[in-house]
Design a protein around this motif. Structure first.
Motif, short mmCIF file in Angstrom:
data_model
loop_
_atom_site.label_atom_id
_atom_site.label_comp_id
_atom_site.label_asym_id
_atom_site.label_seq_id
_atom_site.Cartn_x
_atom_site.Cartn_y
_atom_site.Cartn_z
N PRO A 62 0.82 -1.21 0.00
CA PRO A 62 0.00 0.00 0.00
C PRO A 62 0.85 1.26 0.00
CG PRO A 62 0.07 -0.97 2.19
CD PRO A 62 0.80 -1.92 1.29
N GLU A 63 0.35 2.31 -0.65
CA GLU A 63 1.05 3.58 -0.71
C GLU A 63 0.08 4.72 -0.43
OE1 GLU A 63 3.15 4.06 -4.36
OE2 GLU A 63 4.33 2.22 -4.11
N PRO A 64 0.58 5.85 0.08
CA PRO A 64 -0.28 6.99 0.39
C PRO A 64 -1.10 7.43 -0.82
CG PRO A 64 1.90 7.33 1.31
CD PRO A 64 1.99 6.11 0.45
N GLY A 65 -2.37 7.73 -0.56
CA GLY A 65 -3.24 8.23 -1.60
C GLY A 65 -3.96 7.18 -2.42
N GLN A 66 -3.62 5.91 -2.21
CA GLN A 66 -4.28 4.85 -2.97
C GLN A 66 -5.68 4.55 -2.41
OE1 GLN A 66 -1.47 1.56 -2.85
NE2 GLN A 66 -0.52 2.22 -4.77
N PRO A 67 -6.64 4.18 -3.28
CA PRO A 67 -8.01 3.88 -2.86
C PRO A 67 -8.14 2.46 -2.30
CG PRO A 67 -7.82 3.62 -5.22
CD PRO A 67 -6.46 4.06 -4.74
N LEU A 68 -7.67 2.27 -1.09
CA LEU A 68 -7.62 0.93 -0.49
C LEU A 68 -8.90 0.61 0.27
CD1 LEU A 68 -4.01 1.58 0.58
CD2 LEU A 68 -4.60 -0.57 -0.53
N LEU A 69 -9.38 -0.61 0.11
CA LEU A 69 -10.59 -1.07 0.79
C LEU A 69 -10.34 -2.44 1.37
CD1 LEU A 69 -13.67 -0.92 1.44
CD2 LEU A 69 -14.05 -2.01 -0.76
N GLU A 70 -10.55 -2.58 2.68
CA GLU A 70 -10.40 -3.87 3.34
C GLU A 70 -11.77 -4.44 3.65
OE1 GLU A 70 -8.21 -6.09 7.14
OE2 GLU A 70 -8.32 -3.89 7.10
N ILE A 71 -11.95 -5.72 3.31
CA ILE A 71 -13.19 -6.43 3.65
C ILE A 71 -12.97 -7.19 4.95
CG2 ILE A 71 -14.78 -8.25 2.94
CD1 ILE A 71 -14.13 -7.54 0.03
N GLY A 72 -13.78 -6.92 5.95
CA GLY A 72 -13.70 -7.63 7.22
C GLY A 72 -12.42 -7.37 7.99
N PRO A 73 -12.21 -6.14 8.46
CA PRO A 73 -10.96 -5.81 9.17
C PRO A 73 -10.76 -6.54 10.49
CG PRO A 73 -12.55 -4.01 9.33
CD PRO A 73 -13.09 -4.97 8.32
N GLY A 74 -11.85 -7.04 11.09
CA GLY A 74 -11.71 -7.82 12.32
C GLY A 74 -11.03 -7.05 13.42
N LEU A 75 -9.94 -7.60 13.95
CA LEU A 75 -9.20 -6.96 15.04
C LEU A 75 -8.04 -6.12 14.53
CD1 LEU A 75 -9.18 -9.86 17.68
CD2 LEU A 75 -10.69 -7.86 17.56
N LEU A 121 -14.79 7.89 -5.38
CA LEU A 121 -13.37 8.19 -5.20
C LEU A 121 -12.71 8.59 -6.51
CD1 LEU A 121 -12.36 5.25 -2.80
CD2 LEU A 121 -12.80 7.65 -2.18
N GLY A 122 -13.39 8.30 -7.62
CA GLY A 122 -12.87 8.68 -8.93
C GLY A 122 -11.75 7.81 -9.45
N THR A 123 -11.62 6.60 -8.89
CA THR A 123 -10.52 5.73 -9.30
C THR A 123 -10.83 4.28 -8.90
OG1 THR A 123 -8.12 5.38 -9.14
CG2 THR A 123 -9.25 6.08 -7.14
N PRO A 124 -10.32 3.29 -9.64
CA PRO A 124 -10.55 1.89 -9.28
C PRO A 124 -9.98 1.54 -7.91
CG PRO A 124 -9.77 2.05 -11.54
CD PRO A 124 -9.60 3.41 -10.93
N LEU A 125 -10.64 0.61 -7.23
CA LEU A 125 -10.28 0.24 -5.86
C LEU A 125 -9.17 -0.80 -5.82
CD1 LEU A 125 -13.89 -0.29 -4.45
CD2 LEU A 125 -12.48 1.77 -4.20
N ARG A 126 -8.40 -0.77 -4.73
CA ARG A 126 -7.49 -1.86 -4.38
C ARG A 126 -8.14 -2.57 -3.19
NH1 ARG A 126 -1.65 -1.20 -3.28
NH2 ARG A 126 -1.71 -3.27 -4.23
N VAL A 127 -8.58 -3.79 -3.38
CA VAL A 127 -9.38 -4.50 -2.38
C VAL A 127 -8.56 -5.62 -1.76
CG1 VAL A 127 -11.53 -5.75 -1.97
CG2 VAL A 127 -11.44 -3.98 -3.74
N PHE A 128 -8.66 -5.78 -0.43
CA PHE A 128 -7.96 -6.88 0.24
C PHE A 128 -8.72 -7.32 1.47
CE2 PHE A 128 -6.45 -3.11 2.40
CZ PHE A 128 -6.26 -3.49 3.72
#
Length: 270
Positions: A34-47, A103-110
């Motif tokens: 991951p890098e600053p400014g990227q459209p990051l999305l986490e599914i199920g962050p848990g703890l 967000l105006g940009t494709p997501l990075r999903v993890f």
């Protein structure tokens, strides 16, 4: 672990197994890069095992969390103040395309995906694949083996075709049960999925491809002549260079896409 997120008991109904091995966590975050400014999305962050180091590198993160208790903890944590946007939602119903548009940009999903919903969730993500730049998921090792399977193997099936038509599949690392709390009864692994800008096998309608795969693999021991007879005759299969006497797992991704496109072009009723 942050005290703000401490003391939560895993809930079976949400399929929760919390990642706790620091070496594994570091390896996954390095793979995500991951890098600053990227459209990051986490599914199920848990703890927050992955959340914390990703936020440290990126500065901000979107998360989708169904468990209200965990969502509350994340939102109230001083550690994440101003760094986390929590979407209280079921990932199976979440509109990833809407978030990408906002967000105006494709997501990075993890994410470390709950095993009990991993396959339907992957199919849901495929319906939004044009708004996703890459995906990194912790899954059952067996699921990743199915994603990466070659024609002719027992693992080759509907998931293989649907994933490989849309994405390059890159297995990243294997993860033992003891890396989690509670430890699952299966081995896990991490996969990188890279959606194609242009698929090597363009499909006219992904829902038709899914239906073709469902029909073909519903009874794996039967031939395509039997499994596909409601959609295509043996002669029509042969016109595409497909042996009606073949079993579905011996075909290629291209073969399934060709069948789906033929059905769409000929307006066959599904």
């Amino acid at each position: 672990m942050s005290k703000a997120l401490d003391g939560h008991r895993a809930r079976k109904r949400f399929g929760q197994n919390f990642l706790q091995d620091e070496m594994v966590i570091d390896a996954i975050v390095d793979a995500i890069a991951p890098e600053p400014g990227q459209p990051l999305l986490e599914i199920g962050p848990g703890l927050a095992a992955l959340t914390r180091p990703v936020v440290q590198r990126s500065g901000h993160l979107h998360v989708v969390e169904l468990d209200r208790d965990l969502a509350n903890r994340l939102e109230k944590s001083a550690e994440f103040a101003g760094k986390l946007t929590v979407h209280r939602a079921d990932a199976l119903k979440f509109n990833f395309a809407d978030l990408a548009a906002s967000l105006g940009t494709p997501l990075r999903v993890f994410g470390n995906l709950p095993y009990n919903i991993s396959t339907p969730l992957i199919f849901h993500l495929l319906s939004h694949v044009n708004t996703i730049s890459d995906m990194h998921f912790m899954l059952q090792k067996e699921v990743i083996e199915r994603m990466a399977a070659e024609p002719g193997s027992k693992a080759f099936g509907r998931l293989t075709v649907m994933i490989q038509q849309a994405c390059e599949v890159v297995p990243v690392l294997e993860v033992p049960p003891e890396a989690f709390d509670p430890a699952p009864k299966v081995d896990s692994a991490v996969v990188r999925l890279l959606p194609y800008a242009e698929s090597p096998w363009p499909v006219k309608d992904r829902a038709t491809l899914n239906h073709v795969c469902h029909m073909a693999f519903h009874q794996r021991r039967k031939t395509l002549r039997n499994n596909m007879k409601k959609l295509m005759s043996a002669e029509e299969l042969e016109s595409l260079g497909i042996d009606p006497a073949a079993r579905p797992e011996t075909l290629s991704v291209a073969d399934f896409v060709n069948m789906a496109n033929w059905i769409t072009e000929n307006n066959r009723t599904l």
